[in-house]
Every structure is written in structure tokens, then in C-alpha cells.
Design an enzyme around this catalytic site. Structure first.
Site, PDB file in Angstrom:
ATOM      1  N   ARG A  87      24.344  -7.867  22.657  1.00 19.16           N
ATOM      2  CA  ARG A  87      23.618  -6.847  21.887  1.00 19.16           C
ATOM      3  C   ARG A  87      22.151  -6.881  22.305  1.00 19.16           C
ATOM      4  O   ARG A  87      21.503  -7.928  22.204  1.00 19.16           O
ATOM      5  CB  ARG A  87      23.755  -7.140  20.388  1.00 19.16           C
ATOM      6  CG  ARG A  87      22.892  -6.249  19.510  1.00 19.16           C
ATOM      7  CD  ARG A  87      23.112  -6.561  18.031  1.00 19.16           C
ATOM      8  NE  ARG A  87      22.271  -5.720  17.219  1.00 19.16           N
ATOM      9  CZ  ARG A  87      21.137  -6.113  16.618  1.00 19.16           C
ATOM     10  NH1 ARG A  87      20.712  -7.369  16.732  1.00 19.16           N
ATOM     11  NH2 ARG A  87      20.433  -5.274  15.909  1.00 19.16           N
ATOM     12  N   HIS A 131      14.675  -1.196  17.970  1.00 16.56           N
ATOM     13  CA  HIS A 131      14.402  -2.496  17.362  1.00 16.56           C
ATOM     14  C   HIS A 131      12.877  -2.611  17.223  1.00 16.56           C
ATOM     15  O   HIS A 131      12.234  -3.400  17.906  1.00 16.56           O
ATOM     16  CB  HIS A 131      15.009  -3.610  18.220  1.00 16.56           C
ATOM     17  CG  HIS A 131      15.201  -4.924  17.511  1.00 16.56           C
ATOM     18  ND1 HIS A 131      16.406  -5.580  17.446  1.00 16.56           N
ATOM     19  CD2 HIS A 131      14.328  -5.712  16.826  1.00 16.56           C
ATOM     20  CE1 HIS A 131      16.265  -6.722  16.778  1.00 16.56           C
ATOM     21  NE2 HIS A 131      15.007  -6.824  16.389  1.00 16.56           N
ATOM     22  N   ASN A 303      22.914  -8.348   9.506  1.00 18.43           N
ATOM     23  CA  ASN A 303      22.046  -9.456   9.907  1.00 18.43           C
ATOM     24  C   ASN A 303      21.813 -10.331   8.687  1.00 18.43           C
ATOM     25  O   ASN A 303      21.399  -9.844   7.625  1.00 18.43           O
ATOM     26  CB  ASN A 303      20.684  -8.945  10.412  1.00 18.43           C
ATOM     27  CG  ASN A 303      20.788  -8.212  11.736  1.00 18.43           C
ATOM     28  OD1 ASN A 303      21.883  -8.083  12.284  1.00 18.43           O
ATOM     29  ND2 ASN A 303      19.671  -7.748  12.246  1.00 18.43           N
ATOM     30  N   TYR A 305      20.243 -14.248   7.458  1.00 21.15           N
ATOM     31  CA  TYR A 305      19.582 -15.528   7.758  1.00 21.15           C
ATOM     32  C   TYR A 305      19.621 -16.499   6.584  1.00 21.15           C
ATOM     33  O   TYR A 305      19.889 -17.673   6.761  1.00 21.15           O
ATOM     34  CB  TYR A 305      18.134 -15.275   8.223  1.00 21.15           C
ATOM     35  CG  TYR A 305      18.123 -14.661   9.607  1.00 21.15           C
ATOM     36  CD1 TYR A 305      18.180 -15.460  10.738  1.00 21.15           C
ATOM     37  CD2 TYR A 305      18.141 -13.274   9.791  1.00 21.15           C
ATOM     38  CE1 TYR A 305      18.238 -14.913  12.017  1.00 21.15           C
ATOM     39  CE2 TYR A 305      18.196 -12.714  11.059  1.00 21.15           C
ATOM     40  CZ  TYR A 305      18.244 -13.541  12.167  1.00 21.15           C
ATOM     41  OH  TYR A 305      18.317 -13.000  13.427  1.00 21.15           O
ATOM     42  N   GLU A 370      23.392 -10.269  13.780  1.00 22.40           N
ATOM     43  CA  GLU A 370      22.419 -11.353  13.948  1.00 22.40           C
ATOM     44  C   GLU A 370      22.684 -12.430  12.913  1.00 22.40           C
ATOM     45  O   GLU A 370      22.905 -12.142  11.734  1.00 22.40           O
ATOM     46  CB  GLU A 370      20.961 -10.890  13.731  1.00 22.40           C
ATOM     47  CG  GLU A 370      20.389 -10.081  14.850  1.00 22.40           C
ATOM     48  CD  GLU A 370      18.926  -9.677  14.596  1.00 22.40           C
ATOM     49  OE1 GLU A 370      18.212 -10.388  13.871  1.00 22.40           O
ATOM     50  OE2 GLU A 370      18.535  -8.629  15.135  1.00 22.40           O
TER      51      GLU A 370
HETATM   52  C1  FCB Z   1      15.366 -10.416  12.491  1.00 22.12           C
HETATM   53  C2  FCB Z   1      15.004  -9.541  13.663  1.00 22.12           C
HETATM   54  C3  FCB Z   1      15.034 -10.270  14.989  1.00 22.12           C
HETATM   55  C4  FCB Z   1      14.482 -11.663  14.876  1.00 22.12           C
HETATM   56  C5  FCB Z   1      15.147 -12.402  13.738  1.00 22.12           C
HETATM   57  C6  FCB Z   1      14.701 -13.843  13.593  1.00 22.12           C
HETATM   58  O1  FCB Z   1      14.806  -9.908  11.341  1.00 22.12           O
HETATM   59  O2  FCB Z   1      15.859  -8.433  13.748  1.00 22.12           O
HETATM   60  O3  FCB Z   1      14.338  -9.496  15.929  1.00 22.12           O
HETATM   61  O4  FCB Z   1      13.120 -11.617  14.743  1.00 22.12           O
HETATM   62  O5  FCB Z   1      14.916 -11.730  12.541  1.00 22.12           O
END
Ligand code: FCB
Length: 464
Positions: A87, A131, A303, A305, A370
Site C-alpha cells: 500500500r 495521504h 488504521n 494504533y 495500517e
Molecule cells: C498514521 C498515518 C501514517 C503514519 C502513522 C504512524 O496516522 O497515516 O502516515 O504517520 O500514523
């Protein structure tokens, strides 16, 4: 909490459905460098990163990890790791230096070469149109606060499809419009670095409108795998108090629901629209917009985290909030171990999120576009990069995905963030997210232990 918080997961314990896609992700400004090459025009990230005080130690993406020059080597690395998919995003101003009108063929040719290299290596390209790097020429005309930018985005989608539609099957419009809209126009932490609730609300709506218009263009031209990537941060109230519960509702509203719900249902969540209007920043909706925004998708990019805990404060926090009307709301610092970003590690929240998406977007396949973590990596005397914390994070989050799949979430793929250490936006080169280490002086790439562990997961999956 589920068992994923404590179990030590290994490659052997992970079973994914047949056809599950494993890949890694990057973004143009974070890796390409070559900002002045082949007629590329400036983007808002060139301007922002070159503005004193905006980024860690003034770091810019001018050089990044020289992927523009080294893409062949990088594709070979992907093939070595056994990645089935990659990607990446296209730099809009490399292809349309003024954002609209004149096409820079040399810019388009770079992506054609990249895609051909990927296809030859057996790595499926997943292309993201945007992006975060808006052409500066469009910013000069109002950027995402202007409705016109949504139209220009759709034009750009058409140019790219005409140039690459014969060889790219998976198309995604936006990466994390929440960040473009709110971090860019409310918190001021990202380009264009503004702090204005009205701008943030306008940018939100125009990004979503641009997504809808571009998806229509892609579909009309023949694309049959169209997606949108959103970033989700589950928000848990710090207590049962009505104030904390409302704080979590407000942040969940703008972080998670404001972007997802209109795409899925054709309506903004009523409470979110009210919060914005009450803050003097109503969404600038015109007739027909919501129908466009809800143009059907083939998959939703997720995405993830970390999850957050949120509380209300009596007095305004005094900090620039990322959220409209968020002056009396703060995120509680994580209690457990944190990554070098200061982010908590909460795989259970990942499972919960995927189950929530199973229920709020029924029938829409999910792709993890992500997921990853930053740690203080170094090359060891033995020449390897030992990153046990990233290995653990990766395995526990892959396990969180398998847990969700078992409970009925339709997750079709996983892209690790990131293939390479790279330019982490305002945090510059200070944060290493790669599964492959990059020495920023020599540009030497070294797969970290996490890359090798990931390759093992992929190998076992392929072996059935
Ligand atoms: C996300 C972004 C990516 C990167 C990660 C850590 O928010 O999409 O570009 O910075 O965080």
C-alpha cells in the site's frame, strides 16, 4: 479485557482465513524524497516542514528514504519478505504540479515504473490517492476549506485512473481524513497548520465530498475495488460520570463516527453535527452531498494504533485541541508501557473496534491498512536490528485480528505500518515505525527481527 493483553503470541498460533492478504504500507511524502525532481510541484507538507518550529528539529521530507531513486531495491525487499501486497500513496503534485490542469508525465511515469516493478515481483499494488500532501497551489486557493478542492480531487482521480487503471486494481481515495481535517485545521499539528474550528468543519465535509466524487469517477472508469481508509481511536470514558461519558461521546463522534457514519448511512451522526453547530462551525452541507459521500465502497481501510481513555475537565485545558468544542476534554495518559510516540499498547481495543465495525458497517469488508508501533531501534554489533517490543506488538495485534475474525468480523487483509523507517510527519525522523530499519546517513536498509517474524507468519499462512 480479553486474553490478547497478556498472551505471548507467536507465528505458530496465528491462523488466518484463506486468501487473507498480508502487506506493508508507506506514504509518498514520508519515503520518496526527490521533492524537486522531474517537475514535481510543492505540497502543503513541503511548506509546513520548511516553516521554522513546525517539525521536530526542523526535519523535512526533502530526502526522506530516497524511495524515488531506490524503489527497485525496496520492491525487492518486499518480495524477499513474501509480501503479497504493498500500500503506497501517490504524490498529487508530482503528477499535477499545480494541483489541476497540466499533467506532468514524468511524475506519472515514476508510478508506472513502480507499479510494473511490483507486478513483476508478484506484489499487488494498493494505491492511495491522497495521504495528506495537498498541492500547495490548491492550498493557495483555500485548500480543503474550499468546495472546489473536492472537484479537483475527483479530476486528479480520473487522471490517475487513466494512467494506471490498466495495472492497479485496488484504489483508495483518502488516508485518514480526520487527520487532514482536524490535525491540519484544528490542532495545527499537521499541514497546513491552522487552528480554526470553521475551517476544520469545512475541511471535514469537503474531504468526504471529494472522496465521494472521486469514488464515482473511479467507478465510472471501471475500478471494481474502491476503498477509503479511516483511522479509529476507541474512546473510553475515565469514569461513569456524565461529564466523562459525554467527553468520550464527543471525541468518539469526531474521531470515529463523523467520517464513517455518513459514508455508510448517508447521514452525519446527529449529535456530532450538533456539537459542530454549537461551536459555531456547522458542516457546510449542500443538496446531494450526502448521497455522493455514501457512494458504495468495496472495502473499508482501518488504521489502528491504540485506544484512549478520555475525561472532562472543569476548566479549559489550555491546550490546542484536535476536536471542535473540545476545550474541556482531555485524553488520560496511558498507564501501561508506551511506544516512543507515547502511545499505549491496547490490542484488546483493536478486537473491540473490529467487532464494532462488524456491527456498524455490516456487509462491508474490512482491510487493516495500517497498524504498527515506534520503538528506539538500533543496529546491533551482530548487524541485526532486535526489536522485541515491535515483534510483540505485531503478534499481539495480528492475534487481535484473528480474534475478531473468529467473532464474525470480515477482515480481508493486514498491512503493517510501515515497510520502512521514514519521515514521521511533525515528529520527523525521530520515530521509527519500520519493520525494515533505515540508516538515514547511508540509506542502508536492514530488515528488523519484526520483519523476519512477519515473513514467518506469511510463510506459514501461504503453506496453509
Ligand atoms: C498514521 C498515518 C501514517 C503514519 C502513522 C504512524 O496516522 O497515516 O502516515 O504517520 O500514523
Amino acid at each position: 479485557m480479553t486474553t490478547t493483553d497478556t498472551r505471548e503470541t507467536t507465528a505458530t498460533g496465528l491462523v488466518f482465513p484463506p486468501g487473507f492478504v498480508f502487506g506493508a504500507a508507506t506514504a509518498a511524502y514520508q519515503i520518496e524524497g526527490a521533492v524537486d525532481v522531474d517537475g514535481r510541484g510543492p505540497s502543503i507538507w513541503d511548506t509546513f516542514s520548511h516553516t521554522p518550529g513546525k517539525t521536530h528539529l526542523g526535519h523535512t521530507g526533502d530526502v526522506a528514504v530516497e524511495h524515488h531513486a531506490r524503489y527497485r531495491e525496496d520492491v525487492a525487499l518486499m518480495a524477499d519478505l513474501g509480501l503479497a501486497a504493498y500500500r503506497f500513496s501517490v504524490s498529487w503534485s508530482r503528477v499535477l504540479p499545480e494541483g489541476a490542469g497540466r499533467v506532468e508525465q514524468r511524475g506519472l511515469d515514476f508510478y508506472r515504473r513502480l507499479v510494473d516493478e511490483l507486478l513483476e515481483a508478484g506484489v499487488d499494488p494498493w494505491l492511495t490517492l491522497y495521504h495528506w500532501d495537498l498541492p500547495q497551489a490548491l492550498q493557495d486557493q483555500g485548500g480543503w476549506t474550499s468546495r472546489d478542492t473536492a472537484e479537483r480531487f475527483a479530476d486528479y482521480a480520473g487522471v490517475l485512473y487513466d494512467g494506471l487503471g490498466d495495472r492497479v486494481s485496488h484504489w483508495s481515495t483518502l488516508n485518514e481524513p480526520m487527520c487532514s481535517a482536524l490535525l491540519g485545521h484544528m490542532a495545527g499539528q499537521h499541514a497546513p497548520g491552522h487552528r480554526d474550528a470553521v475551517e476544520a468543519s469545512r475541511a471535514t465535509h469537503h474531504l468526504l465530498l471529494g472522496h465521494g466524487l472521486a469514488t464515482r469517477v473511479l467507478r465510472e472508469r471501471g475500478a471494481d475495488s474502491c476503498g477509503l481508509t479511516l483511522n479509529f481511536t476507541p474512546m473510553t470514558p475515565a469514569s461513569d460520570s456524565p461529564a466523562d461519558v459525554d467527553a468520550a461521546r464527543r471525541l468518539d463522534g469526531q474521531q470515529n463516527r463523523m467520517f464513517l457514519v455518513p459514508v455508510v448511512t448517508g447521514e452525519y451522526p446527529a449529535d456530532v453535527a450538533e456539537d459542530l453547530a454549537a461551536a459555531g462551525a456547522p458542516l457546510p452541507i449542500e443538496d446531494g452531498d450526502l448521497e455522493l459521500i455514501a457512494t458504495p465502497l468495496d472495502w473499508l481501510g482501518v488504521n489502528f494504533y491504540f485506544g484512549s481513555v478520555v475525561r472532562a475537565t472543569e476548566e479549559p485545558t489550555g491546550k490546542a485541541s484536535s476536536f471542535i468544542g473540545g476545550e474541556r476534554v482531555e485524553e488520560v495518559p496511558p498507564t501501561g508501557p508506551t511506544t516512543t510516540m507515547g502511545w499505549g499498547v491496547t490490542p484488546h481495543a483493536f478486537t473491540d473496534l473490529l467487532l464494532r465495525l462488524r456491527d456498524t458497517a455490516p456487509g462491508l469488508p474490512l482491510v487493516i491498512t495500517e497498524n504498527g508501533s515506534a520503538w528506539p531501534d538500533e543496529v546491533s554489533p551482530d548487524g541485526a536490528v532486535h526489536d522485541p517490543q515491535r515483534v510483540r506488538y505485531l503478534m499481539d495485534h495480528l492475534a487481535a485480528v484473528t480474534d475478531a475474525i473468529e467473532l464474525g468480523a470480515d477482515v480481508r487483509g493486514y498491512f503493517a505500518w510501515s515497510l520502512l523507517d521514514n519521515y514521521e510527519w511533525a515528529r520527523g525522523y525521530d520515530q521509527r515505525f519500520g519493520i525494515v530499519h533505515v540508516d538515514y546517513d547511508t540509506q542502508v536498509r536492514t530488515p528488523k527481527d519484526s520483519a523476519l517474524a512477519y515473513a514467518e507468519v506469511i510463510r506459514r499462512h501461504a503453506a496453509g
